[in-house]
Scaffold this motif. Structure first.
Motif, PDB file in Angstrom:
ATOM      1  N   HIS A   1       0.538  -1.144  -0.202  1.00  0.00           N
ATOM      2  CA  HIS A   1       0.057   0.283  -0.030  1.00  0.00           C
ATOM      3  C   HIS A   1       0.828   1.160  -0.055  1.00  0.00           C
ATOM      4  CE1 HIS A   1      -3.673   2.066   1.409  1.00  0.00           C
ATOM      5  NE2 HIS A   1      -3.130   3.061   2.103  1.00  0.00           N
ATOM      6  N   GLU A   2       2.073   1.691   0.945  1.00  0.00           N
ATOM      7  CA  GLU A   2       3.114   2.441   0.800  1.00  0.00           C
ATOM      8  C   GLU A   2       3.589   3.101  -0.128  1.00  0.00           C
ATOM      9  OE1 GLU A   2       2.190   5.064   2.967  1.00  0.00           O
ATOM     10  OE2 GLU A   2       0.681   3.650   4.388  1.00  0.00           O
ATOM     11  N   LEU A   3       3.944   1.691  -0.966  1.00  0.00           N
ATOM     12  CA  LEU A   3       5.321   1.666  -2.107  1.00  0.00           C
ATOM     13  C   LEU A   3       3.699   2.325  -3.449  1.00  0.00           C
ATOM     14  CD1 LEU A   3       6.838  -1.628  -1.503  1.00  0.00           C
ATOM     15  CD2 LEU A   3       7.741   0.862  -1.791  1.00  0.00           C
ATOM     16  N   GLY A   4       3.218   1.884  -2.817  1.00  0.00           N
ATOM     17  CA  GLY A   4       1.807   2.534  -3.798  1.00  0.00           C
ATOM     18  C   GLY A   4       1.980   4.597  -3.634  1.00  0.00           C
ATOM     19  N   HIS A   5       1.838   4.377  -2.899  1.00  0.00           N
ATOM     20  CA  HIS A   5       1.675   6.134  -2.977  1.00  0.00           C
ATOM     21  C   HIS A   5       2.788   6.633  -3.493  1.00  0.00           C
ATOM     22  CE1 HIS A   5      -1.717   6.533  -0.657  1.00  0.00           C
ATOM     23  NE2 HIS A   5      -1.268   5.771   0.956  1.00  0.00           N
ATOM     24  N   THR A   6       3.959   5.406  -3.129  1.00  0.00           N
ATOM     25  CA  THR A   6       5.385   6.678  -3.194  1.00  0.00           C
ATOM     26  C   THR A   6       5.240   6.362  -5.004  1.00  0.00           C
ATOM     27  OG1 THR A   6       6.896   5.576  -0.790  1.00  0.00           O
ATOM     28  CG2 THR A   6       7.971   5.968  -3.080  1.00  0.00           C
TER      29      THR A   6
ATOM     30  N   TYR B   1     -11.148  14.330   5.174  1.00  0.00           N
ATOM     31  CA  TYR B   1      -9.932  13.315   4.412  1.00  0.00           C
ATOM     32  C   TYR B   1     -10.610  11.791   4.159  1.00  0.00           C
ATOM     33  CZ  TYR B   1      -5.773  11.131   4.143  1.00  0.00           C
ATOM     34  OH  TYR B   1      -4.542   9.969   3.442  1.00  0.00           O
ATOM     35  N   VAL B   2     -11.171  10.959   5.019  1.00  0.00           N
ATOM     36  CA  VAL B   2     -11.520   9.443   5.511  1.00  0.00           C
ATOM     37  C   VAL B   2     -12.057   8.859   3.863  1.00  0.00           C
ATOM     38  CG1 VAL B   2     -11.114   9.484   8.183  1.00  0.00           C
ATOM     39  CG2 VAL B   2     -13.346   9.209   7.054  1.00  0.00           C
ATOM     40  N   TYR B   3     -13.415  10.103   3.469  1.00  0.00           N
ATOM     41  CA  TYR B   3     -14.103   9.525   2.148  1.00  0.00           C
ATOM     42  C   TYR B   3     -13.684   9.372   1.665  1.00  0.00           C
ATOM     43  CZ  TYR B   3     -14.084  13.670  -0.465  1.00  0.00           C
ATOM     44  OH  TYR B   3     -13.742  14.597  -1.498  1.00  0.00           O
ATOM     45  N   GLN B   4     -11.950  10.203   1.174  1.00  0.00           N
ATOM     46  CA  GLN B   4     -11.585   9.613   0.120  1.00  0.00           C
ATOM     47  C   GLN B   4     -10.836   8.123   0.384  1.00  0.00           C
ATOM     48  OE1 GLN B   4      -9.296  14.341  -0.374  1.00  0.00           O
ATOM     49  NE2 GLN B   4      -9.708  13.161   1.463  1.00  0.00           N
ATOM     50  N   TYR B   5     -10.652   7.720   0.798  1.00  0.00           N
ATOM     51  CA  TYR B   5      -9.918   6.017   0.707  1.00  0.00           C
ATOM     52  C   TYR B   5     -10.792   5.573   0.092  1.00  0.00           C
ATOM     53  CZ  TYR B   5      -6.808   6.724   4.759  1.00  0.00           C
ATOM     54  OH  TYR B   5      -5.384   5.937   5.273  1.00  0.00           O
ATOM     55  N   ALA B   6     -12.988   6.114   0.472  1.00  0.00           N
ATOM     56  CA  ALA B   6     -13.867   4.668  -0.048  1.00  0.00           C
ATOM     57  C   ALA B   6     -13.871   5.579  -1.811  1.00  0.00           C
ATOM     58  CB  ALA B   6     -15.724   5.334   0.434  1.00  0.00           C
ATOM     59  N   THR B   7     -13.664   6.655  -1.777  1.00  0.00           N
ATOM     60  CA  THR B   7     -14.156   7.079  -3.380  1.00  0.00           C
ATOM     61  C   THR B   7     -12.677   6.476  -4.084  1.00  0.00           C
ATOM     62  OG1 THR B   7     -13.674   9.017  -2.668  1.00  0.00           O
ATOM     63  CG2 THR B   7     -15.463   9.186  -3.182  1.00  0.00           C
ATOM     64  N   CYS B   8     -11.618   6.819  -2.886  1.00  0.00           N
ATOM     65  CA  CYS B   8     -10.472   5.764  -4.289  1.00  0.00           C
ATOM     66  C   CYS B   8     -10.626   4.496  -4.487  1.00  0.00           C
ATOM     67  CB  CYS B   8      -9.116   6.205  -3.365  1.00  0.00           C
ATOM     68  SG  CYS B   8      -8.408   8.717  -3.569  1.00  0.00           S
ATOM     69  N   PHE B   9     -11.030   4.017  -3.431  1.00  0.00           N
ATOM     70  CA  PHE B   9     -11.290   2.306  -3.518  1.00  0.00           C
ATOM     71  C   PHE B   9     -12.629   2.080  -4.778  1.00  0.00           C
ATOM     72  CE2 PHE B   9     -12.129  -2.195  -2.665  1.00  0.00           C
ATOM     73  CZ  PHE B   9     -11.056  -2.609  -2.223  1.00  0.00           C
ATOM     74  N   ALA B  10     -13.422   2.779  -4.575  1.00  0.00           N
ATOM     75  CA  ALA B  10     -14.305   2.822  -5.401  1.00  0.00           C
ATOM     76  C   ALA B  10     -13.141   3.220  -6.817  1.00  0.00           C
ATOM     77  CB  ALA B  10     -15.222   3.310  -5.870  1.00  0.00           C
ATOM     78  N   SER B  11     -12.557   3.939  -7.282  1.00  0.00           N
ATOM     79  CA  SER B  11     -11.463   4.221  -8.418  1.00  0.00           C
ATOM     80  C   SER B  11     -11.098   3.448  -8.634  1.00  0.00           C
ATOM     81  CB  SER B  11     -11.374   5.684  -8.119  1.00  0.00           C
ATOM     82  OG  SER B  11     -12.176   6.979  -8.184  1.00  0.00           O
ATOM     83  N   SER B  12     -10.198   2.604  -7.789  1.00  0.00           N
ATOM     84  CA  SER B  12      -8.958   1.363  -8.055  1.00  0.00           C
ATOM     85  C   SER B  12      -9.515   0.417  -8.881  1.00  0.00           C
ATOM     86  CB  SER B  12      -8.131   0.976  -7.024  1.00  0.00           C
ATOM     87  OG  SER B  12      -7.476   0.412  -7.227  1.00  0.00           O
TER      88      SER B  12
ATOM     89  N   VAL C   1      -7.340  11.553  -5.392  1.00  0.00           N
ATOM     90  CA  VAL C   1      -6.857  10.449  -5.970  1.00  0.00           C
ATOM     91  C   VAL C   1      -5.541   9.853  -5.025  1.00  0.00           C
ATOM     92  CG1 VAL C   1      -7.622  11.564  -8.189  1.00  0.00           C
ATOM     93  CG2 VAL C   1      -5.388  12.111  -6.626  1.00  0.00           C
ATOM     94  N   ALA C   2      -5.122  10.171  -3.911  1.00  0.00           N
ATOM     95  CA  ALA C   2      -4.170   9.930  -3.182  1.00  0.00           C
ATOM     96  C   ALA C   2      -4.543   8.346  -2.699  1.00  0.00           C
ATOM     97  CB  ALA C   2      -3.945  10.308  -2.211  1.00  0.00           C
ATOM     98  N   GLU C   3      -5.513   7.536  -2.750  1.00  0.00           N
ATOM     99  CA  GLU C   3      -5.460   5.871  -2.154  1.00  0.00           C
ATOM    100  C   GLU C   3      -6.018   4.970  -3.759  1.00  0.00           C
ATOM    101  OE1 GLU C   3      -4.835   4.881   0.668  1.00  0.00           O
ATOM    102  OE2 GLU C   3      -4.448   7.191   1.561  1.00  0.00           O
ATOM    103  N   VAL C   4      -5.449   5.543  -4.524  1.00  0.00           N
ATOM    104  CA  VAL C   4      -5.591   4.552  -6.191  1.00  0.00           C
ATOM    105  C   VAL C   4      -5.108   4.175  -6.029  1.00  0.00           C
ATOM    106  CG1 VAL C   4      -6.145   4.756  -8.572  1.00  0.00           C
ATOM    107  CG2 VAL C   4      -7.324   6.711  -7.061  1.00  0.00           C
ATOM    108  N   ALA C   5      -2.957   4.963  -6.467  1.00  0.00           N
ATOM    109  CA  ALA C   5      -2.163   3.606  -6.274  1.00  0.00           C
ATOM    110  C   ALA C   5      -2.200   3.076  -5.490  1.00  0.00           C
ATOM    111  CB  ALA C   5      -1.278   4.744  -6.889  1.00  0.00           C
ATOM    112  N   SER C   6      -2.897   3.196  -4.236  1.00  0.00           N
ATOM    113  CA  SER C   6      -2.037   2.049  -3.050  1.00  0.00           C
ATOM    114  C   SER C   6      -2.833   1.151  -2.916  1.00  0.00           C
ATOM    115  CB  SER C   6      -2.131   3.056  -1.684  1.00  0.00           C
ATOM    116  OG  SER C   6      -3.496   3.355  -1.698  1.00  0.00           O
ATOM    117  N   THR C   7      -4.009   1.207  -3.376  1.00  0.00           N
ATOM    118  CA  THR C   7      -5.268   0.408  -3.355  1.00  0.00           C
ATOM    119  C   THR C   7      -4.816  -0.667  -4.657  1.00  0.00           C
ATOM    120  OG1 THR C   7      -6.948   1.503  -4.270  1.00  0.00           O
ATOM    121  CG2 THR C   7      -5.752   1.245  -1.601  1.00  0.00           C
TER     122      THR C   7
END
Length: 627
Positions: free
Chosen positions: A411-416, A544-555, A437-443
C-alpha cells in the motif's frame, strides 16, 4: 498558490489507516541494519545544514515582500513572484520534513518537537508575508491575466493554479482580512498537536497477562497483533478492553479536542463565505457535494453484505457470541508470518503487469534508506509515505510479519510510486496530487499483490486467508471509511446548527452508526462507540477519510477495466492508469479520474464495489467449505 497550500498544511503527508506493529520490536535502533532504516542525510547532512536551510527560507520571506503592490506591473513581475514562491515551497519540504521524520522515529525527543514548532512559527509568518499575493492578483482583471498566461511561456507551469484561484475568487478576502486570518494560522494545527501528544507521546497503555502467561502492553501494535493472531477470545477481549479503556479514560479531553477541530473548521468556512464545512473542504479540489453525500447514502443503505460477512465468520468460528474484536482473527488456520525481505520481493514481482519501468522504480523505492521498517521505542505508530520534493519519498512502517503488514507495505509503496511518477513528469507547481486521488495507487498495488499471492499459493488455508485479506481491505477502506465520513458530516452539521459537541454526543452518534452498519451481526459493545478517540485522521485532516472510499471505488473500476481487456486495449488501459499517476495535480481530480475512465458522479461506481464485496463473501463461503 502552491506555496499557500504547502505552508497551510505543513506539507501534505499521506497516512495509511492501518495500525500494524509488533512482530519485531528493536530496543536499540543502532542494532538495525541500515537497509531497514531511513537515511535522513539525503535531506541534510546535519542540523547545521538544516539551520542554513531554515534561515534561507526566512530570507526568502523578506524578498517576496519587496514585490507587494507591484503585481500589476506585468507578467514578468508575476513570474518572479511565482518563482520565489516556488523556491520557498520546495525548500519548505526539506526544512519541515527533517525534524518531523526525526520526531516520528522517537516522539519522546523534545528537541525534535521544538524544531518542528520553530518551523510552524516560521510557516505562520510566511502565511502573513504572502497573504497579500492572492488578493492583489485578483485585482487584475481575468481578461488581462488570461492574456499574460497565454503569452508568457514562463507562466505555463503556474497556469492551472492561477486559473483555479480565479475560480475560487468569491472566497478570497481582501488583503486586510487575509492578513488578519493569517495571524490565526499558527493555531490551526494546535488541536492536532494536542491530540498527538495525548494519544502518542503521553499515552500509557497498561500491561495485560494473556492466557498463556505472557505479559504484554496493550499498545496499538500489540493490540492489532493479538487480535490478528490469538485464537483465545478471552485474550482478544482482554487486550481490546485494556487498549480502548486507555483512550476512554480521557473521553472528555478527546471530545474537547475534536470540538475545537470542528469549531475551527466552521469558523474558517464562514470567514470565507462558505455555506458549510463540507462545501469549504470540497471546494478546493472542485469536488461536487453529491460525491460525498452519495457515498454516505449509498453505503449506509447497502450494509447487508457487510453484515452477512460477519455472520458467516461467526458461524465458521463456532462462536456463541461474536464481537468486533473477533473480526481480525483469520478464519483459516493461517498464522504464518512473513519475513520482510520475502514480502518486499513478492511486492516487486507483483507489479509486473504495470511494466518493467514501473517495476524497476518500485524496486529502487523499496531499497535501503527510503523505508523505516521496524517498530522501536517511541516510534510513531502506523504507516505512511511522505514526500520530500527534490529528494525522494520516505515510508514509515511498523512491519510485524502478518499478512496485513505485507499488504500495508504494498500500500505505502503504491503511494511512493504515485509520488515518484508525479515528480518526474510534472513541474513543481503541479507535482502534488490531491488527497482525493491519493489512495488509488496504494489500493491498486494491494490488488495486484493479492492476484500474485493467490496465483503462487497452493495451500488452501493461505488462499482463504488471502481472499479474506481482500474482503477486509474493502471493509476497512470502503465500508468503515464511509461510516467515519458519515460521522464527520453529522458532527460538523451539528456545530453549523449551533448544537453542542460533547463526549456523550460523539459516542452516541458513533453508536447509532455502528447499529446501522453492523446490525445484529455483532454483539453490542459500547467501547466501540468511543472509536472516534483513536482515529487520528478526523483530528489531523478533517473530511479526509471519505476519500479512502472514493479512491477504493476508483481503483476497483480501473483494475476491472485493465483485468478484462486484452492486447492493445489492455495496454491503453494501463497507460491511462499510469497517466493518472503521472499527472500529479495538473487538473481537478474529478477530471483526472474521468480521463482514466472513472466517473464518481455515477452512483453505480460505488455500487460496483458493494457488489464485488458481496460476490467475494459468497466465494469465501465456497472456499471455506473446501477445507
Amino acid at each position: 498558490m502552491k506555496l499557500r497550500s504547502t505552508i497551510l498544511s505543513f506539507v501534505i503527508m499521506l497516512f495509511a489507516f492501518y495500525q500494524v506493529q509488533g512482530q519485531k520490536s528493536w530496543e536499540n535502533r543502532d542494532e538495525i541494519p541500515d537497509e531497514y532504516k531511513w537515511n535522513l542525510n539525503d535531506i541534510y547532512d546535519n542540523w547545521d545544514d538544516w539551520q542554513k536551510g531554515f534561515e534561507e527560507l526566512s530570507g526568502l520571506m523578506d524578498k517576496i515582500k519587496e514585490f507587494k503592490g507591484r503585481l500589476s506591473e506585468g507578467p514578468q513581475t508575476l513570474l518572479e513572484v511565482q518563482q520565489i514562491s516556488e523556491k520557498m515551497g520546495m525548500l519548505s519540504y526539506k526544512v519541515y520534513r527533517y525534524p518531523q521524520l526525526h520526531y516520528d522515529l522517537d516522539t519522546r525527543e523534545q528537541e525534535y518537537l521544538q524544531k518542528m514548532q520553530q518551523v510552524g512559527i516560521l510557516f505562520a509568518q510566511f502565511n502573513t508575508a504572502v497573504s497579500w499575493i492572492e488578493p492583489e492578483m485578483l485585482e487584475i482583471p481575468w481578461e488581462k491575466m488570461e492574456k499574460w498566461l497565454n503569452d508568457t511561456p514562463g507562466l505555463k507551469p503556474y497556469k492551472f493554479e492561477i486559473e483555479d484561484l480565479y475560480r475560487q475568487q468569491a472566497h478570497v478576502l481582501d488583503e486586510e482580512k487575509e492578513t488578519l486570518l493569517s495571524y490565526f494560522s499558527r493555531f490551526n494545527g494546535t488541536p492536532s498537536s494536542i491530540y498527538s501528544s495525548l494519544s502518542t507521546t503521553d499515552i500509557e497503555f497498561p500491561e495485560v497477562e494473556l492466557s498463556d502467561g505472557e505479559k504484554i502492553k496493550a499498545t496499538s501494535g500489540n493490540y492489532s497483533l493479538v487480535l490478528a493472531t490469538n485464537d483465545n477470545q478471552a485474550d482478544r477481549e482482554k487486550i481490546f478492553r485494556a487498549h480502548y479503556e486507555t483512550y476512554s479514560k480521557n473521553l472528555n479531553t478527546y471530545a474537547a479536542i475534536y470540538n475545537s477541530v470542528v469549531q475551527r473548521n466552521w469558523a474558517g468556512a464562514q470567514a470565507r463565505g462558505y455555506e458549510s464545512c463540507l462545501q469549504s473542504a470540497l471546494d478546493g479540489n472542485n469536488i461536487p457535494l453529491d460525491v460525498y453525500k452519495n457515498l454516505v447514502d449509498i453505503v449506509k443503505k447497502n450494509t447487508e453484505p457487510l453484515q452477512k460477512y460477519h455472520k458467516l465468520r461467526k458461524k465458521i468460528m463456532g462462536l456463541e457470541k461474536y464481537y468486533g474484536y473477533d473480526s481480525s482473527i483469520p478464519i483459516a488456520d493461517w498464522k504464518e508470518t512473513y519475513d520482510y525481505d520475502d514480502a518486499r520481493k513478492m511486492i516487486i514481482e507483483s507489479v509486473a503487469p504495470l511494466g518493467e519501468v514501473y517495476q524497476e522504480k518500485l524496486e529502487k523505492a523499496a531499497s535501503g534508506g527510503w523505508i523505516d521498517v521496524f517498530e522501536t521505542p517511541g516510534k510513531r505508530a502506523g504507516a505512511y509515505s511522505g514526500n520530500v520534493y527534490g529528494v525522494h519519498p520516505y515510508m514509515l512502517l511498523n512491519f510485524n510479519g502478518t499478512l496485513r503488514s505485507v499488504f500495508t507495505t504494498a500500500h505505502e509503496l503504491g503511494h511512493t510510486m504515485h509520488t515518484i511518477l508525479a515528480n518526474e513528469n510534472q513541474p513543481y507547481a503541479t507535482s502534488s496530487y490531491t488527497i482525493f486521488v491519493a489512495e488509488v495507487a496504494s489500493t491498486f498495488n494491494e490488488r495486484l499483490l493479492l492476484d500474485y499471492m493467490l496465483e503462487k499459493s497452493s495451500d488452501p488455508r493461505e488462499r482463504v486467508a488471502l481472499l479474506e485479506q481482500s474482503i477486509k481491505a474493502i471493509t476497512g477502506t470502503f465500508f468503515f471509511q464511509a461510516l467515519l465520513a458519515d460521522f464527520e458530516i453529522q458532527l460538523h452539521e451539528m456545530v453549523e446548527q449551533g448544537k453542542p459537541v460533547t463526549a456523550d454526543i460523539l459516542s452516541s452518534t458513533m453508536g447509532q452508526l455502528y447499529d446501522a452498519y453492523y446490525g445484529d451481526s455483532q454483539e453490542k459493545e459500547e467501547l466501540y462507540h468511543d472509536v472516534w478517540t483513536r482515529i487520528g485522521h478526523i483530528y489531523r485532516t478533517p473530511f479526509y477519510v471519505y476519500q479512502y472510499a472514493t479512491c477504493f471505488a476508483s481503483s476497483a473500476k480501473l483494475y476491472n477495466d485493465i483485468k478484462k481487456l486484452e492486447g492493445s486495449e489492455k495496454e491503453k488501459a494501463i497507460e491511462s492508469y499510469l497517466g493518472l499517476l503521472k499527472s500529479g495535480g495538473n487538473d481537478y481530480p474529478m477530471n483526472q479520474l474521468k480521463k482514466a475512465g472513472v466517473d464518481l458522479t455515477d452512483p453505480a461506481t460505488f455500487q460496483y464495489v458493494i457488489d464485488q464485496f458481496s460476490a467475494m463473501v459468497d466465494q469465501l463461503e465456497v472456499e471455506v467449505n473446501k477445507l
